[in-house]
Design an enzyme around this catalytic site. Structure first.
Site, PDB file in Angstrom:
ATOM      1  N   CYS A  34       7.010-138.318  52.973  1.00 47.84           N
ATOM      2  CA  CYS A  34       8.365-138.650  52.489  1.00 47.84           C
ATOM      3  C   CYS A  34       9.300-137.435  52.557  1.00 47.84           C
ATOM      4  O   CYS A  34       8.902-136.310  52.250  1.00 47.84           O
ATOM      5  CB  CYS A  34       8.283-139.171  51.049  1.00 47.84           C
ATOM      6  SG  CYS A  34       9.883-139.708  50.403  1.00 47.84           S
ATOM      7  N   CYS A  42      10.520-134.838  45.302  1.00 50.59           N
ATOM      8  CA  CYS A  42      10.232-135.135  43.889  1.00 50.59           C
ATOM      9  C   CYS A  42       9.027-134.293  43.440  1.00 50.59           C
ATOM     10  O   CYS A  42       7.932-134.428  44.013  1.00 50.59           O
ATOM     11  CB  CYS A  42       9.956-136.626  43.711  1.00 50.59           C
ATOM     12  SG  CYS A  42      11.190-137.652  44.531  1.00 50.59           S
ATOM     13  N   CYS A  48       5.400-135.687  42.987  1.00 46.38           N
ATOM     14  CA  CYS A  48       4.857-136.679  43.922  1.00 46.38           C
ATOM     15  C   CYS A  48       4.013-136.074  45.042  1.00 46.38           C
ATOM     16  O   CYS A  48       4.462-135.177  45.767  1.00 46.38           O
ATOM     17  CB  CYS A  48       5.997-137.496  44.517  1.00 46.38           C
ATOM     18  SG  CYS A  48       5.404-138.849  45.543  1.00 46.38           S
ATOM     19  N   CYS A  55       3.665-155.584  43.659  1.00 49.88           N
ATOM     20  CA  CYS A  55       4.698-154.556  43.837  1.00 49.88           C
ATOM     21  C   CYS A  55       4.359-153.681  45.038  1.00 49.88           C
ATOM     22  O   CYS A  55       3.332-152.990  45.030  1.00 49.88           O
ATOM     23  CB  CYS A  55       4.775-153.653  42.612  1.00 49.88           C
ATOM     24  SG  CYS A  55       4.985-154.543  41.074  1.00 49.88           S
ATOM     25  N   CYS A  78       7.979-157.615  43.951  1.00 50.86           N
ATOM     26  CA  CYS A  78       8.704-156.393  43.594  1.00 50.86           C
ATOM     27  C   CYS A  78       8.521-155.410  44.738  1.00 50.86           C
ATOM     28  O   CYS A  78       7.427-155.357  45.320  1.00 50.86           O
ATOM     29  CB  CYS A  78       8.135-155.817  42.295  1.00 50.86           C
ATOM     30  SG  CYS A  78       8.863-154.229  41.830  1.00 50.86           S
ATOM     31  N   CYS A 136      14.161-153.017  37.795  1.00 51.64           N
ATOM     32  CA  CYS A 136      13.000-152.325  37.230  1.00 51.64           C
ATOM     33  C   CYS A 136      13.264-150.837  37.362  1.00 51.64           C
ATOM     34  O   CYS A 136      13.284-150.316  38.483  1.00 51.64           O
ATOM     35  CB  CYS A 136      11.720-152.730  37.980  1.00 51.64           C
ATOM     36  SG  CYS A 136      10.262-151.813  37.431  1.00 51.64           S
ATOM     37  N   ARG A 181       6.761-151.321  30.384  1.00 49.70           N
ATOM     38  CA  ARG A 181       5.570-151.295  31.229  1.00 49.70           C
ATOM     39  C   ARG A 181       4.794-149.996  31.028  1.00 49.70           C
ATOM     40  O   ARG A 181       5.306-148.910  31.322  1.00 49.70           O
ATOM     41  CB  ARG A 181       6.058-151.428  32.665  1.00 49.70           C
ATOM     42  CG  ARG A 181       5.058-151.428  33.753  1.00 49.70           C
ATOM     43  CD  ARG A 181       5.800-151.615  35.060  1.00 49.70           C
ATOM     44  NE  ARG A 181       6.417-152.920  35.088  1.00 49.70           N
ATOM     45  CZ  ARG A 181       5.779-154.020  35.480  1.00 49.70           C
ATOM     46  NH1 ARG A 181       4.548-153.961  35.907  1.00 49.70           N
ATOM     47  NH2 ARG A 181       6.406-155.175  35.467  1.00 49.70           N
TER      48      ARG A 181
HETATM   49  N1  SAM Z   1       9.887-143.646  47.359  1.00 55.62           N
HETATM   50  C1  SAM Z   1      10.357-144.567  46.419  1.00 55.62           C
HETATM   51  C2  SAM Z   1      11.044-143.929  45.243  1.00 55.62           C
HETATM   52  O1  SAM Z   1      10.753-142.806  44.908  1.00 55.62           O
HETATM   53  O2  SAM Z   1      11.874-144.606  44.633  1.00 55.62           O
HETATM   54  C3  SAM Z   1       9.268-145.488  45.912  1.00 55.62           C
HETATM   55  C4  SAM Z   1       7.881-144.975  45.647  1.00 55.62           C
HETATM   56  S1  SAM Z   1       7.713-143.779  44.311  1.00 55.62           S
HETATM   57  C5  SAM Z   1       6.058-143.253  44.475  1.00 55.62           C
HETATM   58  C6  SAM Z   1       7.807-144.779  42.840  1.00 55.62           C
HETATM   59  C7  SAM Z   1       7.793-144.086  41.512  1.00 55.62           C
HETATM   60  O3  SAM Z   1       6.473-143.686  41.191  1.00 55.62           O
HETATM   61  C8  SAM Z   1       8.595-142.818  41.354  1.00 55.62           C
HETATM   62  O4  SAM Z   1       9.939-143.077  41.098  1.00 55.62           O
HETATM   63  C9  SAM Z   1       7.946-142.156  40.156  1.00 55.62           C
HETATM   64  O5  SAM Z   1       8.617-142.511  38.962  1.00 55.62           O
HETATM   65  C10 SAM Z   1       6.525-142.728  40.165  1.00 55.62           C
HETATM   66  N2  SAM Z   1       5.544-141.663  40.448  1.00 55.62           N
HETATM   67  C11 SAM Z   1       5.332-141.065  41.646  1.00 55.62           C
HETATM   68  N3  SAM Z   1       4.373-140.121  41.549  1.00 55.62           N
HETATM   69  C12 SAM Z   1       3.960-140.114  40.262  1.00 55.62           C
HETATM   70  C13 SAM Z   1       3.001-139.354  39.532  1.00 55.62           C
HETATM   71  N4  SAM Z   1       2.272-138.392  40.117  1.00 55.62           N
HETATM   72  N5  SAM Z   1       2.823-139.622  38.220  1.00 55.62           N
HETATM   73  C14 SAM Z   1       3.564-140.583  37.619  1.00 55.62           C
HETATM   74  N6  SAM Z   1       4.488-141.334  38.257  1.00 55.62           N
HETATM   75  C15 SAM Z   1       4.702-141.101  39.554  1.00 55.62           C
HETATM   76 FE1  SF4 Z   2       9.259-139.925  48.204  1.00 52.88          FE
HETATM   77 FE2  SF4 Z   2       7.466-139.654  46.266  1.00 52.88          FE
HETATM   78 FE3  SF4 Z   2       9.991-139.094  45.788  1.00 52.88          FE
HETATM   79 FE4  SF4 Z   2       9.263-141.676  46.205  1.00 52.88          FE
HETATM   80  S1  SF4 Z   2       8.646-140.366  44.516  1.00 52.88           S
HETATM   81  S2  SF4 Z   2      11.050-140.603  47.054  1.00 52.88           S
HETATM   82  S3  SF4 Z   2       7.623-141.365  47.703  1.00 52.88           S
HETATM   83  S4  SF4 Z   2       8.650-137.989  47.224  1.00 52.88           S
END
Ligand code: SAM
Ligand code: SF4
Ligand code: DTB
Length: 329
Positions: free
Chosen positions: A64, A68, A71, A108, A139, A199, A271
């Site tokens: 990606c 973040c 992530c 989802c 979702c 959501c 949730r």
């Molecule tokens: N890429 C899209 C986004 O960020 O909106 C969708 C997938 S992203 C993995 C979905 C959500 O998963 C993120 O917004 C975050 O809140 C949650 N998430 C991701 N990694 C996580 C982690 N290590 N622990 C807890 N929540 C996590």
């Molecule tokens: Fe990309 Fe992870 Fe951020 Fe979603 S949470 S935008 S998958 S880096």
């Protein structure tokens, strides 16, 4: 707000005019008062012994463009996660069938994208239509949406769009720098405008302070109308992500956040999301008592472990919880 317990009637009606000061008064109330008030509000709007089950599938993993800090799917960090292309429709539908057989009512689908690209729209719409035709709620979480894309997804049969605010506005730059809080709000506005269920929630345990947790909950509660679903995630610390060294969150703080979410958003599905693998049965029971009424089931969230089906079945049995049925059309 003075006495939380004298205010149950007023608290049970959703309102989108919360101030941070009011939210702090709720969040910091004596623990027993907070839980009692949250459970009282919960019982007015929800079946107290019912928990909704959703199941996740990562339809496009890793690589990606966003950074973040929590992530493992970001291309900015070397976490050893293998990136893969968008899954084939048949594989997605067979995963949805297993999820349905396991009792999940919502499926989802998550993609590690910064935004939904027009070239991927048709394939994602086929997945949504296929899952919807199986009789499940749908979702997706696909990153940012541009004009018209939320309508396209709704027309394919989408029920919910997940897009998290993650933390308070003032804390956002510490966690993510490749997009802004306003980008997030803009996509959520498009989702709402298209008539989809919203959501949106956040992650706790990223090293934020208590006022950031209160700030996140206030932003969520200020949405008008309030979100239909609010996932509260506990950080799943993955090695080599910038936030993996964050001090683990105290369990009481996590439960306070769930209770405050329930009180501030009385009609919303709260949730209990990522992080259950690290939580005891007693901790999860406290979260349900505080008003959580939805979980993710299945051995994997998107890329990290989640409790096994038999463990959740045992938990439901022990606590006398029934899975929520599909809502009547
Ligand atoms: N890429 C899209 C986004 O960020 O909106 C969708 C997938 S992203 C993995 C979905 C959500 O998963 C993120 O917004 C975050 O809140 C949650 N998430 C991701 N990694 C996580 C982690 N290590 N622990 C807890 N929540 C996590
Ligand atoms: Fe990309 Fe992870 Fe951020 Fe979603 S949470 S935008 S998958 S880096
Ligand atoms: C949400 O708030 N939590 C879910 C869902 N929305 C998409 C995702 C949690 C992901 C946890 C890390 C992983 O398994 O990759």
């Amino acid at each position: 707000m003075t006495d939380l317990l004298a205010d149950i009637d007023r608290l049970s009606i959703p309102r989108s005019d919360w101030t941070r000061e009011e939210a702090a008064t709720v969040y910091r109330a004596p623990f027993s008062d907070l839980i009692f008030a949250a459970q009282s509000v919960h019982r007015r709007g929800h079946k107290p012994n019912e928990v909704q089950k959703s199941q996740l599938l990562s339809i496009k993993t890793g690589g990606c463009a966003e950074n973040c800090g929590y992530c493992n799917q970001s291309a900015h960090f070397d976490t050893g996660l293998k990136a893969s292309k968008l899954m084939a429709l048949d594989d997605v539908l067979s995963a949805a069938k297993s999820a349905k057989d396991g009792g999940a009512t919502r499926f989802c689908m998550g993609a590690a994208w910064r935004e939904l690209k027009p070239r991927d729209e048709a394939a994602v719409c086929d997945m949504i239509s296929g899952v919807k035709a199986m009789g499940m709620e749908t979702c997706v979480t696909l990153g940012m949406l541009g004009d018209g894309q939320a309508d396209t997804l709704r027309e394919a049969g989408l029920d919910y769009y997940n897009h998290n605010l993650d933390t308070a506005p003032e804390d956002y730059g510490r966690v993510i720098s490749t997009r802004t809080y306003q980008d997030r709000l803009d996509t959520l506005g498009r989702v709402r405008e298209a008539g989809l269920n919203v959501c949106t929630g956040g992650i706790l345990g990223m090293g934020e302070d208590q006022s950031a947790r209160i700030g996140l909950l206030t932003e969520l509660a200020l949405m008008d109308p309030q979100p239909e679903s609010v996932p509260i995630n506990q950080l799943v610390a993955v090695e080599n992500t910038p936030l993996s060294g964050s001090k683990p969150l105290d369990g009481v703080e996590f439960v306070r956040a769930i209770a405050a979410a329930r009180i501030m958003m009385p009609n919303t599905e709260v949730r209990l999301s990522a992080g259950r693998e690290e939580m005891s049965l007693e901790m999860q029971a406290l979260c349900f008592l505080a008003g959580a009424n939805s979980i993710f089931v299945g051995e994997e969230l998107l890329t990290t472990p989640n409790p096994a089906e038999h463990e959740d079945a045992q938990m439901f049995e022990t606590l006398g919880i029934e899975p929520a049925p599909l809502p009547a059309e």
